[in-house]
Design an enzyme around this catalytic site. Structure first.
Site, PDB file in Angstrom:
ATOM      1  N   THR B  98       0.917  -1.078  -0.106  1.00 16.82           N
ATOM      2  CA  THR B  98       0.002  -0.048   0.024  1.00 16.82           C
ATOM      3  C   THR B  98       1.088   1.241   0.040  1.00 16.82           C
ATOM      4  O   THR B  98       1.645   1.167   0.841  1.00 16.82           O
ATOM      5  CB  THR B  98      -0.928   0.115   1.157  1.00 16.82           C
ATOM      6  OG1 THR B  98      -1.707  -1.253   1.200  1.00 16.82           O
ATOM      7  CG2 THR B  98      -1.638   1.200   1.258  1.00 16.82           C
ATOM      8  N   LYS B 173      -7.383   1.625  -2.993  1.00 20.99           N
ATOM      9  CA  LYS B 173      -6.962   1.138  -1.497  1.00 20.99           C
ATOM     10  C   LYS B 173      -7.232   2.096  -0.501  1.00 20.99           C
ATOM     11  O   LYS B 173      -7.544   2.044   0.482  1.00 20.99           O
ATOM     12  CB  LYS B 173      -5.483   0.507  -1.520  1.00 20.99           C
ATOM     13  CG  LYS B 173      -5.028   0.086  -0.070  1.00 20.99           C
ATOM     14  CD  LYS B 173      -5.828  -1.190   0.368  1.00 20.99           C
ATOM     15  CE  LYS B 173      -5.316  -1.555   1.798  1.00 20.99           C
ATOM     16  NZ  LYS B 173      -3.988  -2.212   2.024  1.00 20.99           N
ATOM     17  N   LYS B 241       0.105   5.021   8.510  1.00 19.49           N
ATOM     18  CA  LYS B 241       0.927   5.165   7.103  1.00 19.49           C
ATOM     19  C   LYS B 241      -0.097   5.186   6.054  1.00 19.49           C
ATOM     20  O   LYS B 241      -0.126   6.247   5.407  1.00 19.49           O
ATOM     21  CB  LYS B 241       1.869   3.866   6.974  1.00 19.49           C
ATOM     22  CG  LYS B 241       2.299   3.873   5.502  1.00 19.49           C
ATOM     23  CD  LYS B 241       2.826   2.645   4.991  1.00 19.49           C
ATOM     24  CE  LYS B 241       1.642   1.796   4.646  1.00 19.49           C
ATOM     25  NZ  LYS B 241       2.231   0.706   3.818  1.00 19.49           N
TER      26      LYS B 241
END
Lengths: 296, 296
Positions: B98, B173, B241
């Site tokens: 990701t 995502k 993150k």
């Protein structure tokens, strides 16, 4: 179950459908509503009209109420022409409005003092759940009273749970609405991000609606947002009412819920923009406008 | 499908399991990881060790990467000893980390310039999805490249979608993570309200987890919260993150996402309190502490 004399106060979209199930089941219904026209369909099916909540209660063994705001509950149950003024000894008052837990406790205590009893029993599942009798019913009050009313609840819903003492039904409904509030923020921000990146909202929903991000809201309200359908479903004005109760309850507990407060502010903005009679998914439009360049 | 020479860089919990599926399928695997010890299990099963990402690429037709942060992706793919430095003409680079959509575009352009190609293909479904090969895989890049890699993706996941041009996998995502962020706020605030009102969290989840408030999170992480299990699942440090990338992307678009920003702040507080290696459901503890009286 032999035929009972049942009161029903509040014949809006939900109440009318629910009351109809009890007529269908062969019970004798006594109804009242602020606007009589909304009760006509039930009267045509055999329900008897009463001019006041008090008159309903004088004729009924069990009285259901499902009205708008806590102040309406207060008037209809505790007011001079309210249910309690006419309640028989042994009667059961069942308030299915989403309302204040403290008011539920007050009604319980006043009912007890008159030899009656009460349950707070808000529902979730909306107009579809009411129609299909698949509502979730969250109930607070004495266990024995709950058990006695269970056969009637079963005409109205599928997931019927006794959650605890008076007010516990309302508190459970608040948990439900707090959960929806956060989820709706996720749904609209996620889809706004998708559209602003030029992606198909439908394609994104199809992927993210299956795994750890999935929810009823993304899979049911997401596609409505994608096709620009902001009709209710669940009215923004009612959701704002519910969040107001939840925030008030949380504040009583010294409980800070920043996400709920944020959702509440967004939905107040939705009302400010005239969206109170749209569905909760119209929050998408509000956040969209927040991020649009305005002409000078 | 005949046997292929495949590179795999990043053998953490997810990567190790996924790479294992490709070994199982009969392919020749060339692996590299910052910490060699985490690759030993794969080496024992026949994978060949390479000292650098570049050396992996020199031996492979397709190279998968799944590492930690965007800066790791940059080093491992674009660095002097990175994958691109060793990539053969016609090779396909598949980054499953990701990571940043812009970095995905940059990798795509540099790969094209070398006669190779690339896909950004982040996943959702966690360690369980990796083990059971039921991951959702969200893919950006050329359709033809996607079609060519599809037989390999099918060893790793179940819902495999081509979402658009390079970066579109990462953007999808981000939509997934934005949706989770809002939902998690709803989950923890709802359960905190339940507990502060003295209710059983399990009983509340059982009711609200079925209808319009339901989500994967309330039904899977809710019971963990109720029993005080804050183990990962999905690490808080990784979620922080991901939210950082999403907020940066949104800011590039002039897109204000207040709910995501709030969730991000909460999870930064979680890190501040030392919870970075707990699961995302540990947000419950953070909000609980926020509302607890402290001794002077």
């Amino acid at each position: 179950m032999h035929s009972m004399r049942i009161g029903w106060i509040g014949t809006g979209v939900m109440g009318r459908t629910m009351c109809g199930h009890l007529i269908e089941a062969g019970h004798h219904l006594f109804v009242h509503n602020r606007t009589r026209a909304k009760a006509e369909e039930l009267l045509a099916r055999g329900a008897k009209w009463c001019d006041t909540p008090r008159a309903v209660a004088e004729r009924s063994q069990v009285v259901f109420t499902i009205v708008g705001y806590p102040r309406d509950v207060e008037t209809v149950i505790l007011g001079p022409e309210g249910v309690l003024a006419g309640a028989q000894a042994g009667a059961v008052l069942v308030d299915m409005t989403t309302s204040s837990p403290q008011l539920a406790v007050e009604i319980y205590e006043q009912a007890k003092a008159k030899g009656a009893s009460s349950l707070d029993a808000p529902v979730s599942g909306g107009d579809v759940g009411a129609r299909e009798a698949t509502l979730a019913i969250m109930v607070g009050g004495d266990r024995q009273t709950f058990d006695g009313i269970m056969p009637l609840f079963q005409y109205l819903g599928r997931h019927i749970a006794h959650m605890g003492s008076p007010g516990a039904g309302q508190h459970t409904k608040m948990c439900n609405q707090i959960l929806i509030a956060g989820t709706m923020i996720g749904v609209v921000e996620s889809l706004l991000y998708a559209r602003r990146n030029g992606m198909s909202m439908e394609a994104v929903i199809d992927v993210i609606g299956r795994g750890a991000a999935s929810s009823w809201a993304i899979n049911n309200l997401g596609p409505k947002i994608a096709r620009g359908d902001f009709n209710p479903g669940f009215f923004i004005k009612h959701f704002v009412k519910d969040m107001g109760i939840a925030l008030e309850q949380a504040a009583r507990l010294n409980l800070s819920l920043p996400g709920l407060a944020l959702a509440n502010q967004f939905y107040i903005a939705a009302k400010a923009q005239g969206a109170e009679n749209l569905g909760t998914q119209a929050l998408f439009q509000i956040l969209d406008r927040l991020n649009q360049r305005q002409e000078a």
